[in-house]
Design a protein around this motif. Structure first.
Motif, PDB file in Angstrom:
ATOM      1  N   GLN A  83       0.734  -1.343  -0.300  1.00 46.93           N
ATOM      2  CA  GLN A  83       0.200  -0.222   0.291  1.00 46.93           C
ATOM      3  C   GLN A  83       0.731   0.962   0.000  1.00 46.93           C
ATOM      4  OE1 GLN A  83      -0.358  -2.795   1.860  1.00 46.93           O
ATOM      5  NE2 GLN A  83      -2.773  -2.759   2.286  1.00 46.93           N
ATOM      6  N   THR A  84       2.145   1.295   0.470  1.00 43.02           N
ATOM      7  CA  THR A  84       3.002   2.729   0.576  1.00 43.02           C
ATOM      8  C   THR A  84       3.129   2.976  -0.732  1.00 43.02           C
ATOM      9  OG1 THR A  84       4.714   0.905   0.666  1.00 43.02           O
ATOM     10  CG2 THR A  84       3.927   1.399   2.383  1.00 43.02           C
ATOM     11  N   GLN A  85       3.135   2.132  -1.908  1.00 49.04           N
ATOM     12  CA  GLN A  85       2.915   1.763  -3.173  1.00 49.04           C
ATOM     13  C   GLN A  85       2.024   3.300  -3.580  1.00 49.04           C
ATOM     14  OE1 GLN A  85       5.321   1.554  -5.522  1.00 49.04           O
ATOM     15  NE2 GLN A  85       4.656   2.658  -7.344  1.00 49.04           N
ATOM     16  N   LEU A  86       1.729   3.879  -3.020  1.00 50.19           N
ATOM     17  CA  LEU A  86       0.012   4.877  -2.862  1.00 50.19           C
ATOM     18  C   LEU A  86       0.670   6.381  -3.187  1.00 50.19           C
ATOM     19  CD1 LEU A  86      -2.804   3.453  -1.971  1.00 50.19           C
ATOM     20  CD2 LEU A  86      -2.324   4.059  -4.193  1.00 50.19           C
ATOM     21  N   ILE A  87       1.995   5.941  -2.195  1.00 48.57           N
ATOM     22  CA  ILE A  87       2.607   7.614  -1.894  1.00 48.57           C
ATOM     23  C   ILE A  87       3.942   7.513  -2.387  1.00 48.57           C
ATOM     24  CG2 ILE A  87       3.739   8.742   0.141  1.00 48.57           C
ATOM     25  CD1 ILE A  87      -0.019   8.880   0.303  1.00 48.57           C
ATOM     26  N   HIS A  88       4.113   6.375  -2.578  1.00 49.42           N
ATOM     27  CA  HIS A  88       5.378   6.451  -2.905  1.00 49.42           C
ATOM     28  C   HIS A  88       5.469   7.415  -4.870  1.00 49.42           C
ATOM     29  CE1 HIS A  88       9.318   4.692  -4.820  1.00 49.42           C
ATOM     30  NE2 HIS A  88       8.168   4.569  -5.868  1.00 49.42           N
ATOM     31  N   HIS A  89       4.236   6.498  -4.846  1.00 48.55           N
ATOM     32  CA  HIS A  89       4.500   7.201  -6.888  1.00 48.55           C
ATOM     33  C   HIS A  89       4.174   8.494  -6.932  1.00 48.55           C
ATOM     34  CE1 HIS A  89       3.425   7.428 -10.504  1.00 48.55           C
ATOM     35  NE2 HIS A  89       3.499   5.666 -10.792  1.00 48.55           N
ATOM     36  N   LYS A  90       4.821   9.186  -8.071  1.00 44.41           N
ATOM     37  CA  LYS A  90       4.802  10.704  -7.377  1.00 44.41           C
ATOM     38  C   LYS A  90       3.817  11.647  -7.984  1.00 44.41           C
ATOM     39  CE  LYS A  90       8.852  10.838  -6.616  1.00 44.41           C
ATOM     40  NZ  LYS A  90       9.344   9.133  -6.755  1.00 44.41           N
ATOM     41  N   GLU A  91       2.431  10.995  -8.765  1.00 40.91           N
ATOM     42  CA  GLU A  91       1.230  10.753  -8.843  1.00 40.91           C
ATOM     43  C   GLU A  91       0.427  11.702  -7.872  1.00 40.91           C
ATOM     44  OE1 GLU A  91       1.122  11.866 -12.865  1.00 40.91           O
ATOM     45  OE2 GLU A  91      -0.336  10.327 -12.508  1.00 40.91           O
ATOM     46  N   ILE A  92       0.969  11.456  -6.677  1.00 41.50           N
ATOM     47  CA  ILE A  92      -0.234  11.156  -5.359  1.00 41.50           C
ATOM     48  C   ILE A  92       0.120  12.921  -5.114  1.00 41.50           C
ATOM     49  CG2 ILE A  92       2.092  11.697  -3.900  1.00 41.50           C
ATOM     50  CD1 ILE A  92      -1.515  10.446  -2.961  1.00 41.50           C
ATOM     51  N   SER A  93       0.570  13.880  -5.869  1.00 46.80           N
ATOM     52  CA  SER A  93       0.675  15.455  -5.733  1.00 46.80           C
ATOM     53  C   SER A  93       0.462  15.802  -6.937  1.00 46.80           C
ATOM     54  CB  SER A  93       2.039  15.555  -6.528  1.00 46.80           C
ATOM     55  OG  SER A  93       3.251  15.248  -4.918  1.00 46.80           O
ATOM     56  N   LYS A  94      -0.486  14.514  -8.126  1.00 42.30           N
ATOM     57  CA  LYS A  94      -1.813  15.548  -8.354  1.00 42.30           C
ATOM     58  C   LYS A  94      -2.811  14.987  -7.780  1.00 42.30           C
ATOM     59  CE  LYS A  94      -2.013  14.446 -12.684  1.00 42.30           C
ATOM     60  NZ  LYS A  94      -0.680  13.250 -14.052  1.00 42.30           N
ATOM     61  N   VAL A  95      -3.040  13.627  -7.437  1.00 41.50           N
ATOM     62  CA  VAL A  95      -4.112  13.130  -6.799  1.00 41.50           C
ATOM     63  C   VAL A  95      -4.923  13.805  -5.608  1.00 41.50           C
ATOM     64  CG1 VAL A  95      -5.167  10.677  -6.239  1.00 41.50           C
ATOM     65  CG2 VAL A  95      -3.588  10.566  -7.893  1.00 41.50           C
ATOM     66  N   LEU A  96      -4.185  14.267  -5.122  1.00 39.90           N
ATOM     67  CA  LEU A  96      -4.606  14.802  -4.404  1.00 39.90           C
ATOM     68  C   LEU A  96      -5.213  16.667  -4.285  1.00 39.90           C
ATOM     69  CD1 LEU A  96      -1.256  14.463  -1.344  1.00 39.90           C
ATOM     70  CD2 LEU A  96      -3.904  13.491  -1.461  1.00 39.90           C
ATOM     71  N   LEU A 117       1.358  21.604  -0.421  1.00 40.69           N
ATOM     72  CA  LEU A 117       2.075  20.456  -1.866  1.00 40.69           C
ATOM     73  C   LEU A 117       2.440  21.428  -3.451  1.00 40.69           C
ATOM     74  CD1 LEU A 117       1.422  17.984  -2.184  1.00 40.69           C
ATOM     75  CD2 LEU A 117      -0.816  18.171  -4.003  1.00 40.69           C
ATOM     76  N   PRO A 118       4.302  21.066  -3.470  1.00 40.57           N
ATOM     77  CA  PRO A 118       4.236  21.639  -4.982  1.00 40.57           C
ATOM     78  C   PRO A 118       2.713  21.753  -5.788  1.00 40.57           C
ATOM     79  CG  PRO A 118       5.506  20.727  -4.214  1.00 40.57           C
ATOM     80  CD  PRO A 118       4.881  20.243  -3.149  1.00 40.57           C
ATOM     81  N   LYS A 119       2.861  22.470  -6.551  1.00 40.31           N
ATOM     82  CA  LYS A 119       2.135  22.645  -8.397  1.00 40.31           C
ATOM     83  C   LYS A 119       2.812  21.544  -8.593  1.00 40.31           C
ATOM     84  CE  LYS A 119      -0.749  25.709  -6.482  1.00 40.31           C
ATOM     85  NZ  LYS A 119      -0.732  25.952  -5.209  1.00 40.31           N
ATOM     86  N   THR A 120       2.265  20.670  -9.199  1.00 38.56           N
ATOM     87  CA  THR A 120       3.001  19.196  -9.861  1.00 38.56           C
ATOM     88  C   THR A 120       1.998  19.257 -11.458  1.00 38.56           C
ATOM     89  OG1 THR A 120       3.461  18.085  -7.964  1.00 38.56           O
ATOM     90  CG2 THR A 120       2.250  16.856  -9.852  1.00 38.56           C
ATOM     91  N   TYR A 121       2.843  18.877 -12.778  1.00 38.80           N
ATOM     92  CA  TYR A 121       2.298  18.295 -13.621  1.00 38.80           C
ATOM     93  C   TYR A 121       2.784  17.475 -14.907  1.00 38.80           C
ATOM     94  CZ  TYR A 121       0.959  23.262 -12.534  1.00 38.80           C
ATOM     95  OH  TYR A 121       1.006  24.722 -11.713  1.00 38.80           O
ATOM     96  N   ASP A 122       1.806  16.790 -15.369  1.00 36.55           N
ATOM     97  CA  ASP A 122       2.116  15.718 -16.710  1.00 36.55           C
ATOM     98  C   ASP A 122       3.628  16.842 -17.496  1.00 36.55           C
ATOM     99  OD1 ASP A 122       1.509  13.295 -15.475  1.00 36.55           O
ATOM    100  OD2 ASP A 122      -0.654  13.943 -16.862  1.00 36.55           O
TER     101      ASP A 122
END
Length: 240
Positions: A83-96, A117-122
């Motif tokens: 389950q820690t993969q959810l927080i490890h993956h950098k997409e979490i910054s977009k998901v939140l 949270l820093p602004k995050t983009y693809d």
């Protein structure tokens, strides 16, 4: 999979306290009669401290089915759950900040996320033109670790920045606002006898609900990581 030397220190400490411990590659595990077993000592393994990141596990998935099945059957205690993969993956910054997820937060929580949270983009070709103020940005692989493939614009010559952006575009990268770490004066006596300015990264650790310690890292570059020029420094506590 690469085994870190520090794991042998952990093994020694556990053994000193009377616990059987082994450092193993996940490919060196067997699963027989509902038990996970070391193929070298044939000991039953009750607890696994997983240091293999999920990305490495997926790359060797067919080779580690004994481990996977033991976890699925709940026949081994896994420290470092998947389950820690959810927080490890950098997409979490977009998901939140996604509207679908935001509906689960209170207004106070939303304000906290927006403020911290820093602004995050693809990282896509169409936004490269908006990233020309290179010192404002850092790019990272979405599922990377140990700062591999990370570029902080502040460390990159202007003439190379667009080349890096173009190489990373459409290659599962994100781009984030670069948050300048807090800086302090310190000295690296191995290199010089003069004080210099270092960026800081301070990890605060909690165990069983209680403050348990500090992990302090420093760097004189834009990225604080052992892959570059990180220094790990002691944290001293004073008592009045």
């Amino acid at each position: 999979m690469r085994i870190l030397n520090e794991l042998y220190v952990y093994q020694s400490l556990f053994s000193h306290r009377g616990y059987q411990a082994e450092v193993l590659d996940l490919r060196d595990l067997l699963y027989e009669d509902g038990k996970l077993i070391s193929k070298y000592t044939h000991r039953t393994i009750d607890v696994v401290y997983r240091r293999a990141v999920t990305r490495d596990i997926m790359e060797h998935y067919d080779e580690i089915q004994s481990f996977i099945q033991a976890v699925k059957d709940d026949h081994v205690c896994l420290i470092g759950a998947f389950q820690t993969q959810l927080i490890h993956h950098k997409e979490i910054s977009k998901v939140l900040v996604n509207p679908v997820m935001q509906k689960y937060f209170t207004e106070k929580q939303k304000q906290f996320i927006d403020a911290h949270l820093p602004k995050t983009y693809d990282l896509r070709p169409e936004i490269i033109g908006k990233l020309q103020e290179k010192d404002r940005w850092i790019i990272k692989p979405k599922d990377g670790f140990a700062s591999k493939g990370v570029w902080a614009g502040i460390d990159v010559p202007a003439e190379k920045w667009n080349e890096i952006l173009n190489d990373a575009a459409n290659a599962d990268y994100i781009v984030q606002e670069y948050i300048v770490p807090y800086k302090t004066e310190n000295i690296d006596l191995v290199e010089s006898d003069a004080f210099r300015t270092f960026s800081n990264m301070t990890g605060l650790y909690v165990f069983a609900g209680e403050f348990a310690g500090v992990y302090s890292r420093m760097s004189d570059g834009g990225i604080i990581s052992t892959q570059y020029n990180e220094r790990t420094v002691p944290t001293l506590f004073t008592k009045d």
